[in-house]
Design an enzyme around this catalytic site. Structure first.
Site, PDB file in Angstrom:
ATOM      1  N   HIS A   1       0.266  -0.435  -2.440  1.00  0.00           N
ATOM      2  CA  HIS A   1      -1.101  -0.935  -2.258  1.00  0.00           C
ATOM      3  C   HIS A   1      -1.954  -0.459  -3.416  1.00  0.00           C
ATOM      4  O   HIS A   1      -1.863   0.716  -3.805  1.00  0.00           O
ATOM      5  CB  HIS A   1      -1.706  -0.425  -0.948  1.00  0.00           C
TER       6      HIS A   1
ATOM      7  N   TYR B   1     -10.638  -3.211  -5.771  1.00  0.00           N
ATOM      8  CA  TYR B   1      -9.350  -3.569  -6.389  1.00  0.00           C
ATOM      9  C   TYR B   1      -9.363  -3.559  -7.910  1.00  0.00           C
ATOM     10  O   TYR B   1      -8.314  -3.721  -8.533  1.00  0.00           O
ATOM     11  CB  TYR B   1      -8.897  -4.944  -5.866  1.00  0.00           C
TER      12      TYR B   1
HETATM   13  C1  DQA Z   1      -4.005  -4.094  -0.166  1.00  0.00           C
HETATM   14  C2  DQA Z   1      -4.689  -3.379   1.005  1.00  0.00           C
HETATM   15  C3  DQA Z   1      -4.741  -4.275   2.234  1.00  0.00           C
HETATM   16  O1  DQA Z   1      -5.377  -3.593   3.304  1.00  0.00           O
HETATM   17  C4  DQA Z   1      -5.538  -5.525   1.928  1.00  0.00           C
HETATM   18  O2  DQA Z   1      -5.532  -6.396   3.037  1.00  0.00           O
HETATM   19  C5  DQA Z   1      -5.061  -6.211   0.697  1.00  0.00           C
HETATM   20  C6  DQA Z   1      -4.700  -5.413  -0.470  1.00  0.00           C
HETATM   21  C7  DQA Z   1      -4.035  -3.253  -1.453  1.00  0.00           C
HETATM   22  O3  DQA Z   1      -3.263  -3.572  -2.356  1.00  0.00           O
HETATM   23  O4  DQA Z   1      -4.826  -2.310  -1.569  1.00  0.00           O
HETATM   24  O5  DQA Z   1      -5.052  -7.447   0.617  1.00  0.00           O
HETATM   25  O6  DQA Z   1      -2.654  -4.332   0.173  1.00  0.00           O
END
Ligand code: DQA
Length: 155
Positions: free
Chosen positions: A101, A24
């Site tokens: 995402h 992330y």
């Molecule tokens: C997410 C991807 C999801 O699979 C994960 O559970 C998240 C973050 C993303 O921003 O990449 O919490 O939504």
């Protein structure tokens, strides 16, 4: 009256910056919010940016957004893959709904490949880190700002 984009964030996104940075990144949710506010200014629309770890909060906000928002940008986080109830709430929104995402969920584990939110979304953007949100705001402006010669949201 300034049109407002509601940007809703689900569980654990308050931990951005310390949460699996290899996936992330190191930007915090406050950094993402600042980017969205700056982009909102450039596009001429307001930003209502929220995060909750509770499914019910997100559902209530989506219901409120139905009459208050010019569009909704939503990162459902883990609820993306589990929540029929959040999808049902999003189905009621007539304004554009953009799913975002940070990571590219399609190149990750198989359980992340299915999104209930996609079923209720105008479109989805994934994999560009915090810039995903900025791209979504451009997409939103394109969807609802067609009447403004300067490309800003007017309704
Ligand atoms: C997410 C991807 C999801 O699979 C994960 O559970 C998240 C973050 C993303 O921003 O990449 O919490 O939504």
């Amino acid at each position: 009256m300034t049109a407002t984009a509601w940007i809703l964030n689900g569980p654990n996104l308050n931990m951005l910056g310390v949460r699996q940075p290899e996936i992330y990144g190191y930007a915090t949710l406050a950094d993402v919010e600042a980017m969205c506010r700056e982009k909102g200014k450039a596009l001429g629309f307001g930003v209502d940016f929220r995060q909750s770890n509770h499914e019910g909060d997100l559902i209530t906000w989506v219901q409120e957004a139905r009459t208050a928002a010019a569009g909704v940008i939503i990162n459902g986080a883990g609820l993306t893959h589990t929540s029929v109830a959040l999808m049902d709430a999003l189905m009621l929104i007539e304004a554009p709904v953009i799913e975002v995402h940070l990571s590219n969920i399609h190149r990750r584990e198989a359980f992340r490949h299915h999104s209930y939110i996609s079923k209720a979304a105008t479109g989805s953007i994934a994999g560009f880190g915090p810039n995903t949100y900025v791209l979504a705001m451009d997409a939103l402006a394109g969807l609802i700002g067609d009447n403004d010669p300067e490309g800003r949201i007017t309704a």
